[in-house]
Design a protein around this motif. Structure first.
Motif, PDB file in Angstrom:
ATOM      1  N   GLY A 242     127.703  24.618 -31.403  1.00 22.64           N
ATOM      2  CA  GLY A 242     126.950  24.046 -30.272  1.00 22.64           C
ATOM      3  C   GLY A 242     125.454  24.068 -30.537  1.00 22.64           C
ATOM      4  N   ASP A 243     124.715  23.624 -29.530  1.00 22.61           N
ATOM      5  CA  ASP A 243     123.261  23.587 -29.664  1.00 22.61           C
ATOM      6  C   ASP A 243     122.646  24.094 -28.352  1.00 22.61           C
ATOM      7  OD1 ASP A 243     120.616  22.998 -29.811  1.00 22.61           O
ATOM      8  OD2 ASP A 243     120.863  20.911 -30.481  1.00 22.61           O
ATOM      9  N   PRO A 244     122.020  25.279 -28.378  1.00 22.93           N
ATOM     10  CA  PRO A 244     121.450  25.847 -27.140  1.00 22.93           C
ATOM     11  C   PRO A 244     120.390  24.929 -26.515  1.00 22.93           C
ATOM     12  CG  PRO A 244     121.455  27.474 -28.910  1.00 22.93           C
ATOM     13  CD  PRO A 244     121.834  26.172 -29.536  1.00 22.93           C
ATOM     14  N   ASP A 245     119.778  24.054 -27.351  1.00 25.11           N
ATOM     15  CA  ASP A 245     118.771  23.140 -26.789  1.00 25.11           C
ATOM     16  C   ASP A 245     119.407  22.028 -25.948  1.00 25.11           C
ATOM     17  OD1 ASP A 245     116.683  24.504 -27.903  1.00 25.11           O
ATOM     18  OD2 ASP A 245     116.755  23.379 -29.785  1.00 25.11           O
ATOM     19  N   LYS A 246     120.715  21.846 -26.125  1.00 28.99           N
ATOM     20  CA  LYS A 246     121.403  20.802 -25.334  1.00 28.99           C
ATOM     21  C   LYS A 246     122.290  21.416 -24.263  1.00 28.99           C
ATOM     22  CE  LYS A 246     121.317  17.426 -29.028  1.00 28.99           C
ATOM     23  NZ  LYS A 246     121.969  17.213 -30.309  1.00 28.99           N
ATOM     24  N   CYS A 247     122.124  22.712 -24.033  1.00 35.88           N
ATOM     25  CA  CYS A 247     123.035  23.423 -23.124  1.00 35.88           C
ATOM     26  C   CYS A 247     122.241  24.052 -21.971  1.00 35.88           C
ATOM     27  CB  CYS A 247     123.759  24.511 -23.920  1.00 35.88           C
ATOM     28  SG  CYS A 247     124.732  25.580 -22.860  1.00 35.88           S
ATOM     29  N   PRO A 248     122.636  23.804 -20.729  1.00 33.98           N
ATOM     30  CA  PRO A 248     121.951  24.410 -19.583  1.00 33.98           C
ATOM     31  C   PRO A 248     121.956  25.946 -19.625  1.00 33.98           C
ATOM     32  CG  PRO A 248     123.494  22.722 -18.848  1.00 33.98           C
ATOM     33  CD  PRO A 248     123.727  22.901 -20.303  1.00 33.98           C
ATOM     34  N   VAL A 249     123.024  26.514 -20.163  1.00 28.78           N
ATOM     35  CA  VAL A 249     123.057  27.983 -20.287  1.00 28.78           C
ATOM     36  C   VAL A 249     121.967  28.428 -21.271  1.00 28.78           C
ATOM     37  CG1 VAL A 249     124.489  29.983 -20.900  1.00 28.78           C
ATOM     38  CG2 VAL A 249     125.533  28.000 -19.781  1.00 28.78           C
ATOM     39  N   GLY A 250     121.780  27.632 -22.333  1.00 26.74           N
ATOM     40  CA  GLY A 250     120.697  27.904 -23.294  1.00 26.74           C
ATOM     41  C   GLY A 250     119.345  27.885 -22.593  1.00 26.74           C
ATOM     42  N   ASP A 251     119.177  26.932 -21.661  1.00 28.33           N
ATOM     43  CA  ASP A 251     117.903  26.862 -20.918  1.00 28.33           C
ATOM     44  C   ASP A 251     117.693  28.127 -20.079  1.00 28.33           C
ATOM     45  OD1 ASP A 251     117.092  24.379 -21.879  1.00 28.33           O
ATOM     46  OD2 ASP A 251     118.216  23.287 -20.342  1.00 28.33           O
ATOM     47  N   LEU A 252     118.753  28.631 -19.487  1.00 28.26           N
ATOM     48  CA  LEU A 252     118.616  29.877 -18.708  1.00 28.26           C
ATOM     49  C   LEU A 252     118.241  31.040 -19.624  1.00 28.26           C
ATOM     50  CD1 LEU A 252     121.514  29.866 -16.047  1.00 28.26           C
ATOM     51  CD2 LEU A 252     119.104  29.321 -15.730  1.00 28.26           C
ATOM     52  N   HIS A 253     118.858  31.070 -20.818  1.00 26.78           N
ATOM     53  CA  HIS A 253     118.509  32.135 -21.777  1.00 26.78           C
ATOM     54  C   HIS A 253     117.020  32.086 -22.100  1.00 26.78           C
ATOM     55  CE1 HIS A 253     122.020  34.381 -22.966  1.00 26.78           C
ATOM     56  NE2 HIS A 253     122.756  33.270 -23.055  1.00 26.78           N
ATOM     57  N   LYS A 254     116.488  30.866 -22.279  1.00 30.60           N
ATOM     58  CA  LYS A 254     115.069  30.741 -22.663  1.00 30.60           C
ATOM     59  C   LYS A 254     114.163  31.349 -21.602  1.00 30.60           C
ATOM     60  CE  LYS A 254     115.949  26.706 -25.419  1.00 30.60           C
ATOM     61  NZ  LYS A 254     116.386  25.343 -25.201  1.00 30.60           N
ATOM     62  N   THR A 258     115.645  38.168 -23.664  1.00 29.45           N
ATOM     63  CA  THR A 258     114.675  38.712 -24.625  1.00 29.45           C
ATOM     64  C   THR A 258     114.766  37.881 -25.913  1.00 29.45           C
ATOM     65  OG1 THR A 258     116.343  40.159 -25.543  1.00 29.45           O
ATOM     66  CG2 THR A 258     114.968  41.073 -23.768  1.00 29.45           C
ATOM     67  N   PRO A 259     113.728  37.963 -26.766  1.00 32.67           N
ATOM     68  CA  PRO A 259     113.789  37.234 -28.046  1.00 32.67           C
ATOM     69  C   PRO A 259     115.001  37.651 -28.877  1.00 32.67           C
ATOM     70  CG  PRO A 259     111.566  38.066 -27.649  1.00 32.67           C
ATOM     71  CD  PRO A 259     112.422  38.616 -26.548  1.00 32.67           C
ATOM     72  N   GLU A 260     115.388  38.934 -28.774  1.00 31.81           N
ATOM     73  CA  GLU A 260     116.544  39.404 -29.570  1.00 31.81           C
ATOM     74  C   GLU A 260     117.825  38.698 -29.107  1.00 31.81           C
ATOM     75  OE1 GLU A 260     114.487  42.033 -27.937  1.00 31.81           O
ATOM     76  OE2 GLU A 260     113.283  41.559 -29.705  1.00 31.81           O
ATOM     77  N   THR A 261     118.027  38.640 -27.784  1.00 32.29           N
ATOM     78  CA  THR A 261     119.230  37.970 -27.274  1.00 32.29           C
ATOM     79  C   THR A 261     119.184  36.487 -27.630  1.00 32.29           C
ATOM     80  OG1 THR A 261     119.219  39.506 -25.435  1.00 32.29           O
ATOM     81  CG2 THR A 261     120.623  37.574 -25.186  1.00 32.29           C
ATOM     82  N   MET A 262     117.998  35.914 -27.502  1.00 29.60           N
ATOM     83  CA  MET A 262     117.832  34.480 -27.803  1.00 29.60           C
ATOM     84  C   MET A 262     118.224  34.197 -29.260  1.00 29.60           C
ATOM     85  SD  MET A 262     116.995  31.945 -25.954  1.00 29.60           S
ATOM     86  CE  MET A 262     117.763  30.576 -26.792  1.00 29.60           C
ATOM     87  N   ALA A 263     117.823  35.136 -30.154  1.00 32.29           N
ATOM     88  CA  ALA A 263     118.152  34.957 -31.574  1.00 32.29           C
ATOM     89  C   ALA A 263     119.672  35.009 -31.766  1.00 32.29           C
ATOM     90  CB  ALA A 263     117.463  36.041 -32.409  1.00 32.29           C
ATOM     91  N   LYS A 264     120.327  35.918 -31.041  1.00 38.22           N
ATOM     92  CA  LYS A 264     121.802  36.021 -31.143  1.00 38.22           C
ATOM     93  C   LYS A 264     122.471  34.733 -30.639  1.00 38.22           C
ATOM     94  CE  LYS A 264     122.845  39.858 -28.880  1.00 38.22           C
ATOM     95  NZ  LYS A 264     123.631  40.915 -28.273  1.00 38.22           N
ATOM     96  N   VAL A 265     121.891  34.166 -29.551  1.00 38.52           N
ATOM     97  CA  VAL A 265     122.450  32.928 -28.980  1.00 38.52           C
ATOM     98  C   VAL A 265     122.287  31.786 -29.987  1.00 38.52           C
ATOM     99  CG1 VAL A 265     122.168  31.196 -27.150  1.00 38.52           C
ATOM    100  CG2 VAL A 265     122.021  33.631 -26.590  1.00 38.52           C
ATOM    101  N   GLU A 266     121.076  31.660 -30.517  1.00 42.96           N
ATOM    102  CA  GLU A 266     120.783  30.577 -31.475  1.00 42.96           C
ATOM    103  C   GLU A 266     121.765  30.627 -32.652  1.00 42.96           C
ATOM    104  OE1 GLU A 266     118.633  28.071 -31.922  1.00 42.96           O
ATOM    105  OE2 GLU A 266     117.538  28.281 -30.028  1.00 42.96           O
ATOM    106  N   GLN A 267     121.828  31.814 -33.228  1.00 42.90           N
ATOM    107  CA  GLN A 267     122.646  31.968 -34.438  1.00 42.90           C
ATOM    108  C   GLN A 267     124.143  31.795 -34.119  1.00 42.90           C
ATOM    109  OE1 GLN A 267     124.749  34.364 -36.030  1.00 42.90           O
ATOM    110  NE2 GLN A 267     124.470  33.278 -37.998  1.00 42.90           N
ATOM    111  N   GLY A 268     124.571  32.491 -33.040  1.00 38.28           N
ATOM    112  CA  GLY A 268     125.998  32.493 -32.701  1.00 38.28           C
ATOM    113  C   GLY A 268     126.495  31.136 -32.234  1.00 38.28           C
ATOM    114  N   CYS A 269     125.672  30.421 -31.473  1.00 34.51           N
ATOM    115  CA  CYS A 269     126.091  29.121 -30.934  1.00 34.51           C
ATOM    116  C   CYS A 269     126.179  28.085 -32.048  1.00 34.51           C
ATOM    117  CB  CYS A 269     125.098  28.691 -29.859  1.00 34.51           C
ATOM    118  SG  CYS A 269     125.467  27.088 -29.130  1.00 34.51           S
ATOM    119  N   ARG A 270     125.112  28.051 -32.873  1.00 34.64           N
ATOM    120  CA  ARG A 270     125.060  27.016 -33.920  1.00 34.64           C
ATOM    121  C   ARG A 270     126.116  27.232 -35.006  1.00 34.64           C
ATOM    122  NH1 ARG A 270     120.510  24.007 -32.841  1.00 34.64           N
ATOM    123  NH2 ARG A 270     118.943  25.115 -31.602  1.00 34.64           N
TER     124      ARG A 270
END
Ligand code: SF4
Length: 338
Positions: A242-254, A258-270
């Motif tokens: 997936g792509d957190p930039d195209k996902c509303p849940v990704g927008d909530l994460h932003k 925290t930057p650490e969680t965001m990094a986990k989302v980026e890596q794990g989703c993609r």
């Protein structure tokens, strides 16, 4: 803030969170705009008073402190009826008809008859709300800038017609220190950051879409709403990346993670390394962390206390607004004294 019911996270992030910071830096006035509610809800006014109390509670829950700022109800301050009438006399009709939200709201609220004098005139009401306090700054998001611009034009027109009377005439009402200023100074916009906050259906979080997470939602409701929230449509199966930039849940994460969680989302989703349920769980954890302290604060106020805070704030607002109105009446020569 209009009394439309309990406030949601979009209201909090788009306005309240910023107001809480501003109360430490400026002399602030925050009010519940029940007269504005009448411009669209005049046919059924039964919800306005209970909603006013709910919004006041949300203000206090968010951290507005009546010792630091003035919190009041618009209709409890008589000057909010007087100034719009006077400013209405000088505001050209064309200025009101060109306000972008005028046509838009009429179309969006097609079930209500908004061809009224009150609805057309609401920008004058809004201009009065601002000018009554001889305001320096109005904290608004980008979408509200046009209203402040109209307020500036109304003030400019007023000051051209009615320049401040001479020094001597003001001594009697104790306003000599403002003598060099126009009666209604033109306010400036204080642009507030309003992060993109999607609702559970991916559209902008808004009460009218029924997609909100309310400031009062308990933890289980927040988690349930998150569970059904839409995600990146490309991620159909667990194994799809997936792509957190195209996902509303990704927008909530932003906004909330925290930057650490965001990094986990980026890596794990993609890489399809995490599932959406897990990802939504992390954002729910962070939302609960933001909401819990507010809900605890809210529970500490009784209805009687809230009413007392609003009465006291309305009294303070009346005193300040009356100072302005004395200058307005004098400048317009609407007084027989002097
Ligand atoms: S893993 Fe998270 S960011 Fe990616 S699509 Fe699912 S919910 Fe959205």
């Amino acid at each position: 803030m209009r009394p439309t019911g309990k406030l949601h996270l979009g209201n909090y992030m788009g306005a309240l969170a910023n107001w809480v910071k501003l109360q430490d830096k400026y002399e602030c006035y925050f009010f519940i705009a029940d007269l504005h509610a009448l411009t669209t809800d005049y046919a059924d006014t039964s919800k306005i008073a209970p909603n006013t109390l709910e919004v006041a509670l949300d203000f206090l829950a968010a951290g507005l402190d009546p010792k630091k700022c003035t919190i009041f109800v618009q209709s409890h301050v008589d000057q909010h009826y007087e100034l719009p009438l006077l400013l209405g006399m000088i505001t050209p009709l064309g200025w009101l008809e060109r306000v972008p939200s005028y046509k838009e709201m009429q179309e969006n609220l097609a079930n209500k008859d908004l061809t009224t004098y009150g609805f057309l005139g609401y920008p004058v009401l809004m201009a009065s709300d601002i000018l009554l306090y001889q305001t320096d700054f109005v904290p608004v998001g980008q979408d509200q800038q046009a209203h402040v611009e109209l307020t500036r034009e109304v003030a400019r027109r007023f000051n051209q017609f009615y320049p401040r009377a001479s020094h001597g005439e003001y001594e009697g009402i104790g306003q000599v220190e403002h003598i060099h200023l126009p009666v209604l100074p033109e306010p400036k916009v204080l642009l507030t950051p309003s992060p993109k906050l999607p609702g559970t259906d991916g559209r902008k979080m808004s009460k009218s879409y029924g997609n909100t997470i309310q400031m009062t939602d308990p933890e289980d409701v927040v988690r349930q709403k998150l569970k059904t929230m839409v995600t990146d449509p490309a991620r159909v199966r667990r194994t799809d990346a997936g792509d957190p930039d195209k996902c509303p849940v990704g927008d909530l994460h932003k906004v909330f993670s925290t930057p650490e969680t965001m990094a986990k989302v980026e890596q794990g989703c993609r890489s399809a390394g995490i599932g959406c349920i897990e990802c939504k769980g992390w954002v729910a954890d962070n939302l609960v962390k933001v909401l819990k302290p507010m809900q605890e604060r809210r529970a500490g106020f009784s209805e009687a206390q809230v009413k007392e805070i609003l009465e006291d704030g309305s009294r303070r607002a009346r005193d300040r607004a009356e100072q302005t109105m004395q200058q307005v009446r004098l400048a317009m020569q609407m007084t027989l004294s002097g």
